[in-house]
Enzyme design. Structure first.
Site, PDB file in Angstrom:
ATOM      1  N   ASN A   9       0.870  -1.168   0.000  1.00  0.00           N
ATOM      2  CA  ASN A   9       0.000   0.000   0.000  1.00  0.00           C
ATOM      3  C   ASN A   9       0.912   1.224   0.000  1.00  0.00           C
ATOM      4  O   ASN A   9       1.501   1.550   1.029  1.00  0.00           O
ATOM      5  CB  ASN A   9      -0.901  -0.042   1.242  1.00  0.00           C
ATOM      6  CG  ASN A   9      -1.744   1.219   1.375  1.00  0.00           C
ATOM      7  OD1 ASN A   9      -1.758   2.071   0.476  1.00  0.00           O
ATOM      8  ND2 ASN A   9      -2.442   1.329   2.492  1.00  0.00           N
ATOM      9  N   LYS A  11       0.175   4.264  -0.268  1.00  0.00           N
ATOM     10  CA  LYS A  11      -0.432   5.443   0.373  1.00  0.00           C
ATOM     11  C   LYS A  11      -0.181   6.706  -0.467  1.00  0.00           C
ATOM     12  O   LYS A  11      -0.123   6.611  -1.687  1.00  0.00           O
ATOM     13  CB  LYS A  11       0.064   5.568   1.830  1.00  0.00           C
ATOM     14  CG  LYS A  11      -0.174   4.272   2.615  1.00  0.00           C
ATOM     15  CD  LYS A  11       0.002   4.414   4.106  1.00  0.00           C
ATOM     16  CE  LYS A  11      -0.239   3.060   4.779  1.00  0.00           C
ATOM     17  NZ  LYS A  11      -0.214   3.156   6.248  1.00  0.00           N
ATOM     18  N   HIS A  96      -9.552   0.818   4.804  1.00  0.00           N
ATOM     19  CA  HIS A  96      -8.271   1.036   5.473  1.00  0.00           C
ATOM     20  C   HIS A  96      -8.497   1.936   6.696  1.00  0.00           C
ATOM     21  O   HIS A  96      -9.335   2.837   6.665  1.00  0.00           O
ATOM     22  CB  HIS A  96      -7.259   1.677   4.517  1.00  0.00           C
ATOM     23  CG  HIS A  96      -5.879   1.658   5.089  1.00  0.00           C
ATOM     24  ND1 HIS A  96      -5.441   2.623   5.965  1.00  0.00           N
ATOM     25  CD2 HIS A  96      -4.874   0.767   4.962  1.00  0.00           C
ATOM     26  CE1 HIS A  96      -4.201   2.323   6.343  1.00  0.00           C
ATOM     27  NE2 HIS A  96      -3.839   1.199   5.747  1.00  0.00           N
ATOM     28  N   GLU A  98      -6.934   4.367   7.760  1.00  0.00           N
ATOM     29  CA  GLU A  98      -6.795   5.812   7.511  1.00  0.00           C
ATOM     30  C   GLU A  98      -8.082   6.381   6.896  1.00  0.00           C
ATOM     31  O   GLU A  98      -8.422   7.539   7.121  1.00  0.00           O
ATOM     32  CB  GLU A  98      -5.554   6.064   6.643  1.00  0.00           C
ATOM     33  CG  GLU A  98      -4.293   5.887   7.485  1.00  0.00           C
ATOM     34  CD  GLU A  98      -3.099   5.284   6.782  1.00  0.00           C
ATOM     35  OE1 GLU A  98      -3.032   5.312   5.547  1.00  0.00           O
ATOM     36  OE2 GLU A  98      -2.218   4.748   7.504  1.00  0.00           O
ATOM     37  N   GLU A 168      -5.378  -5.134  10.377  1.00  0.00           N
ATOM     38  CA  GLU A 168      -4.402  -4.077  10.631  1.00  0.00           C
ATOM     39  C   GLU A 168      -4.755  -3.366  11.928  1.00  0.00           C
ATOM     40  O   GLU A 168      -5.613  -2.475  11.935  1.00  0.00           O
ATOM     41  CB  GLU A 168      -4.402  -3.065   9.478  1.00  0.00           C
ATOM     42  CG  GLU A 168      -4.004  -3.661   8.141  1.00  0.00           C
ATOM     43  CD  GLU A 168      -3.411  -2.618   7.209  1.00  0.00           C
ATOM     44  OE1 GLU A 168      -2.331  -2.866   6.678  1.00  0.00           O
ATOM     45  OE2 GLU A 168      -4.015  -1.534   7.034  1.00  0.00           O
ATOM     46  N   GLY A 174       2.345   2.274  10.931  1.00  0.00           N
ATOM     47  CA  GLY A 174       3.256   3.406  10.810  1.00  0.00           C
ATOM     48  C   GLY A 174       3.909   3.801  12.123  1.00  0.00           C
ATOM     49  O   GLY A 174       4.526   4.852  12.228  1.00  0.00           O
ATOM     50  N   SER A 208       3.445  -2.140  10.452  1.00  0.00           N
ATOM     51  CA  SER A 208       4.889  -2.155  10.728  1.00  0.00           C
ATOM     52  C   SER A 208       5.551  -3.489  10.390  1.00  0.00           C
ATOM     53  O   SER A 208       6.450  -3.941  11.104  1.00  0.00           O
ATOM     54  CB  SER A 208       5.172  -1.746  12.185  1.00  0.00           C
ATOM     55  OG  SER A 208       4.727  -0.417  12.414  1.00  0.00           O
TER      56      SER A 208
HETATM   57  P1  13P Z   1       3.024   0.368   7.807  1.00  0.00           P
HETATM   58  O1  13P Z   1       3.573  -0.911   7.216  1.00  0.00           O
HETATM   59  O2  13P Z   1       3.730   1.594   7.356  1.00  0.00           O
HETATM   60  O3  13P Z   1       2.840   0.270   9.281  1.00  0.00           O
HETATM   61  O4  13P Z   1       1.524   0.516   7.191  1.00  0.00           O
HETATM   62  C1  13P Z   1       0.668  -0.561   7.243  1.00  0.00           C
HETATM   63  C2  13P Z   1      -0.539  -0.236   6.435  1.00  0.00           C
HETATM   64  O5  13P Z   1      -1.309   0.627   6.793  1.00  0.00           O
HETATM   65  C3  13P Z   1      -0.728  -0.971   5.175  1.00  0.00           C
HETATM   66  O6  13P Z   1      -2.013  -0.743   4.655  1.00  0.00           O
END
Ligand code: 13P
Length: 249
Positions: A9, A11, A96, A98, A168, A174, A208
């Site tokens: 992803n 982002k 997601h 976010e 997740e 993150g 992560s």
């Molecule tokens: P990170 O791997 O940066 O923690 O992000 C995970 C994520 O949100 C994948 O969709």
């Protein structure tokens, strides 16, 4: 037998040139990996065209990070699933954290987006997961069950038959703070118990994941791969995570 999957992803990152070159490096590295593995990259909408030119005719599959709940019409700023299909996308990340927590998207809207993606013949990568507060108050299972139920109430018991689910935990995204393999396994096994006929459902872990911890996460019996954020922006790290998947699920 479940398909091992690693999805990147990307982002809100990259330029047209960097998206193209990252995709090319991943395509080049894929030949070293086992054939049973499915690898997906999800760039921003505006980089899909660039990346599609690189992935066409290769084993690297293309996905998007979101899709509208509507197919067309007066919905300014939205991108519809049939438009993504036209770019060669086969997967779309839906729900997601976010989208849910930064942009306040509800279970109802998320489920409607899921339905729109399936109606366009694409595969949703449906994200579920609890916040730190929810984990600490012991409500992880009820939160995840509620997120799954939102889709099931709309689309019925077979709604996850051709889908991918990603667990997740919001507190691990993150932050550098990964769920332990046991914590992740517990929730994955719970998810498999909540979904009818889930033996062949691929359930990915996200939060992560790095080359250094991917192997121990992917060794757990109900973790079928990963949804990768930060480490997906570096081809060598992403390919190392791909290489950590188990061949037999
Ligand atoms: P990170 O791997 O940066 O923690 O992000 C995970 C994520 O949100 C994948 O969709």
């Amino acid at each position: 037998m479940r398909t091992p999957i690693v999805a990147g992803n990307w982002k809100l990152n990259g330029t047209r040139a960097s998206a193209r070159s990252l995709a090319q490096s991943i395509v080049d590295g894929l030949s070293q990996l086992h054939d049973a593995l499915r690898v997906i990259v999800c760039p921003t909408f505006v980089h899909l065209g660039e990346v599609a030119e690189v992935t066409a005719g290769t084993p690297l599959a293309l996905g998007a990070q979101d899709a509208a709940d509507q197919q067309s019409g007066a919905f300014t700023g939205e991108v519809a699933a049939p438009m993504l299909a036209e770019y060669g996308c086969r997967y779309v990340i839906i729900g997601h954290s976010e989208r849910r927590h930064v942009y306040g998207e509800s279970d109802t809207l998320t489920a409607a987006k899921y339905a729109a993606v399936q109606a366009a013949g694409l595969t949703p990568i449906y994200c579920v997961g609890e916040t730190l507060e929810e984990r600490e108050s012991g409500t992880t299972q009820s939160v995840v069950a509620r997120q799954l139920r939102a889709v099931r109430d709309l689309l019925g018991d077979t709604c996850f038959a051709d889908a991918v689910i990603a667990y997740e935990p919001v507190w691990a995204i993150g932050t550098g703070r990964t769920a332990s393999p046991e914590q992740a396994q517990d929730v994955h096994s719970f998810i498999r118990g909540e979904v009818p006929d889930a033996q062949s459902l691929s359930i990915l872990y996200g939060g992560s994941v790095k080359p250094g911890n991917a192997g121990e996460l992917f060794a757990m019996p109900d973790i079928d791969g990963g949804l990768i954020g930060g480490a997906a922006l570096d081809a060598a790290d992403f390919l190392a995570i791909c290489a950590a998947t188990r061949m037999e699920q």
